[in-house]
Design an enzyme around this catalytic site. Structure first.
Site, PDB file in Angstrom:
ATOM      1  CD  GLU A  21      45.568  40.963  36.961  1.00  0.00           C
ATOM      2  OE1 GLU A  21      45.148  40.636  38.076  1.00  0.00           O
ATOM      3  OE2 GLU A  21      46.207  40.183  36.204  1.00  0.00           O
ATOM      4  CE  LYS A  99      45.717  39.773  41.199  1.00  0.00           C
ATOM      5  NZ  LYS A  99      46.491  39.168  40.108  1.00  0.00           N
TER       6      LYS A  99
END
Ligand SMILES: Nc1ncnc2c1ncn2[C@@H]1O[C@H](COP(=O)(O)OP(=O)(O)OP(=O)(O)O)[C@@H](O)[C@H]1O
Ligand SMILES: Nc1nc2c(c(=O)[nH]1)N=C(CO)CN2
Length: 277
Positions: A21, A99
């Site tokens: 990420e 998200k």
């Protein structure tokens, strides 16, 4: 309280617990609600009287692009703190961080956190004094100018006082004490006081010489501080009748260093000559 809402501000950020990420990045989407009094802007139609939503959106994007942080909780908190610090008129901010591409191993449409943060308000006592020019007019102007930047809670009656220290043959002083509420830090409040002194042509050549305007920060919450620019509480306040007497008239229960201000005022050598206007 009125509100300004902005939803769906999106940018690529690198926040997440997993290495990939932080390496690859993904989309973060932010909604903010600002609790702010918009009545002045409603009347004036001037963007300077409100919070510019375009600027706030850019600040949010800058925060999404900063870090990286592991958690969206941390990102949300950073966004909230940045908005409160940058926009003191925002009393409360709500932040939602979405998200939608989070690495969740089951089908889902969104994950988000929501947090609410408030401005922290501080209470400060400021002493005013002047013995050149038109002291009463200057003090009234200074209180009004302070009132543009901080909330004025209490204002003392005026005191006419004999000069304490400094060169001989100075005119009498007019002194006053006010209590204010502010989001500003102690140093920001000192900066504000010094800007207002300067605007009233305050000069500093001889210690305790006559002056057009003096603004001293006496207390700030219960903070005890000593650095090269600022000592709190003010180091000489506890022995100055010209501060203590008007302070005690304004607030009979006020306490300084564990002692009643009214009692300290009785003990101060210069109190006997003070005239209350
Ligand atoms: N609590 C305080 N309030 C205002 N100034 C402070 C305080 N503590 C330290 N200072 C520092 O004191 C410096 C001198 O302040 P100023 O010239 O107003 O002094 P003064 O008013 O003549 O004397 P006094 O400090 O005895 O009241 C300021 O530049 C400021 O940095
Ligand atoms: N009466 C009076 N005397 C002073 C004052 C003041 O405000 N009032 N301020 C001083 C330095 O801040 C020194 N002496």
């Amino acid at each position: 309280m009125d509100r300004i809402s902005i939803s769906g501000i999106s940018a690529i950020g690198y926040h997440g617990v997993f290495d990939f990420e932080k390496r690859d990045g993904q989309s973060f989407v932010v909604d903010v609600v600002l609790h702010v009094d918009i009545s002045r802007a409603a009347a004036s139609d001037n963007v300077a009287d409100t919070v510019h939503y375009g600027e706030v959106s850019e600040l949010v994007v800058a925060q999404i692009q900063a870090g990286p942080w592991d958690l969206i909780e941390k990102l949300g908190s950073e966004i909230a703190e940045a908005i409160l610090a940058g926009y003191p008129t925002v009393a409360t901010v709500e932040v939602v961080v979405h998200k939608p591409q989070a690495p969740i191993p089951v089908p889902f449409s969104d994950v988000s956190i929501c947090l609410v943060r408030h401005q922290t308000l501080h209470t400060a006592v400021i002493a005013l004094g002047a013995n050149l020019g038109d002291p009463q007019a200057t003090l009234a102007a200074a209180v009004a100018e302070l009132g543009e930047e901080v909330q004025i809670l209490k204002v003392s009656p005026l005191a006419v006082t004999k000069p304490v220290g400094g060169p001989p043959d100075q005119p009498d002083y007019t002194n006053q004490v006010i209590e204010v509420r502010t989001q500003r830090s102690p140093h920001e409040l000192l900066d504000l006081c010094q800007r207002i002194e300067a605007a009233h042509h305050r000069t500093r050549e001889v210690r305790w010489e006559a002056r057009t305007l003096d603004l001293d920060l006496i207390t700030y919450d219960h903070l005890v501080l000593e650095d090269p620019r600022l000592t709190l509480p003010h180091p000489r306040a506890a022995i100055r009748g010209f501060v203590l007497a008007p302070w005690s008239w304004m607030d009979p229960d006020a306490v300084l260093g564990g002692q009643l201000v009214s009692r300290l005022a009785q003990q101060a050598a210069d109190t006997k000559d003070i005239i209350r206007l």
